[in-house]
Design a protein around this motif. Structure first.
Motif, short mmCIF file in Angstrom:
data_model
loop_
_atom_site.label_atom_id
_atom_site.label_comp_id
_atom_site.label_asym_id
_atom_site.label_seq_id
_atom_site.Cartn_x
_atom_site.Cartn_y
_atom_site.Cartn_z
N MET A 202 0.85 -1.19 0.00
CA MET A 202 0.00 0.00 0.00
C MET A 202 0.88 1.24 0.00
O MET A 202 1.88 1.30 0.73
CB MET A 202 -0.91 0.02 1.23
N ALA B 166 -2.73 -1.12 -3.27
CA ALA B 166 -3.65 -0.04 -2.91
C ALA B 166 -2.87 1.26 -2.81
O ALA B 166 -1.73 1.28 -2.33
CB ALA B 166 -4.36 -0.33 -1.59
N ARG B 167 -3.51 2.34 -3.27
CA ARG B 167 -2.94 3.68 -3.12
C ARG B 167 -3.91 4.54 -2.33
O ARG B 167 -5.11 4.54 -2.60
CB ARG B 167 -2.70 4.34 -4.48
N THR C 123 -5.06 -2.13 -8.92
CA THR C 123 -4.85 -1.31 -7.73
C THR C 123 -6.16 -0.76 -7.21
O THR C 123 -7.02 -0.34 -7.98
CB THR C 123 -3.89 -0.13 -8.05
N LYS D 270 -7.14 -1.49 6.28
CA LYS D 270 -6.75 -2.00 4.97
C LYS D 270 -5.48 -2.86 5.06
O LYS D 270 -5.38 -3.89 4.39
CB LYS D 270 -6.54 -0.84 4.00
#
Length: 269
Positions: free
Chosen positions: A135, A158-159, A177, A263
């Motif tokens: 992330m 993930a961003r 993503t 997350k």
């Protein structure tokens, strides 16, 4: 009184003494290029990696002292009981606010320069530990770096774009993503998000990236565009709320800290 430069040197000495003593984990340092990456956590137990990229005004000095820029990543590591490793990443010179605005965050050239470097770092970690869920937490100007890095192969699972400037187009998100964005209602970036002329500005606002999920910050404030003749006090508050998204203080940034924690836990499971 001691000069600011002397104080900085003292902080730098104290920082590297902490590195030598094992209290800090220096991952990479290249003073000739202006890069510094610090690690937090235990790679042998980690199942997820968080890359924290601080934005405008970041320098090596940002890593020194009692309130270093590494706080956000360290908070996540401490909350994860060994399952998360974090890297606070500055791969080279970042834009700086100055009266003349000659090298400020209005220039998208810094993003173009840092993007290949950040992508190389991301690819390197993924190559050495392909099992890690990754992330990227990008604050302010760093959101543009994360966006540009994707075209160089710097993709993550993930961003999270925190008070981000957005991206310089053309830009298309990665299908692999997850995208998240958050900013206070009165964030200073709302003044110019989505505006660009050549090397100045960013024409794709973070909240308009296809598929992005908006995360509420819990920060106070109101839409700047609805305030006729915004006063200096209003602008000051908007800057404070902008900077709050790099805080590791739950009283200030609790909603975002806990969302990222959630997350990372899901990614590590």
């Amino acid at each position: 009184m001691p000069s600011a430069n002397v104080n900085r040197i003292d902080r730098e000495i104290a920082y590297f003494q902490a590195v030598a003593a094992g209290r800090k984990q220096l991952y990479a340092w290249d003073p000739s290029h202006g890069s510094l990456i610090e690690m937090s956590g235990d790679p042998s137990t980690a199942k997820a990696a968080l890359f924290v990229v601080p934005g405008t005004n970041t320098t090596a000095d940002s890593f020194y002292g009692d309130r270093p820029v590494t706080g956000f990543g360290s908070w996540q590591v401490n909350e994860a009981s060994g399952a998360v490793i974090s890297f606070t990443v500055m791969t080279g010179p970042m834009p700086q606010l100055s009266p003349l605005m000659l090298d400020g965050p209005q220039l998208n050239t810094f993003a173009a320069e840092r993007a290949p470097e950040y992508a190389s770092f991301v690819r390197g970690v993924s190559a050495s530990r392909p099992d890690l869920w990754t992330m990227s937490y990008e604050h302010s100007y760093a959101g543009a770096i994360g966006s540009a890095a994707e075209s160089h192969g710097g993709t993550v699972d993930a961003r999270f774009m925190a008070a981000s400037v957005g991206a310089a187009g053309p830009y298309a998100p990665s299908s692999n993503t997850e995208y998240y964005a958050a900013q206070a209602p009165d964030d200073i970036n709302r003044y110019y998000a989505g505006l660009r002329i050549g090397n100045v500005g960013f024409d794709i606002a973070p909240e308009r990236i296809p598929g992005v999920q908006i995360v509420e910050t819990g920060l106070p404030g109101f839409d700047l565009w609805k305030v006729a003749g915004s006063s200096p006090l209003v602008v000051k508050d908007s800057v404070e709320h902008h900077n709050a998204l790099m805080s590791d203080d739950e009283r200030t940034n609790g909603d975002v800290l806990r969302f990222v924690k959630k997350k990372l836990k899901e990614g590590a499971s």
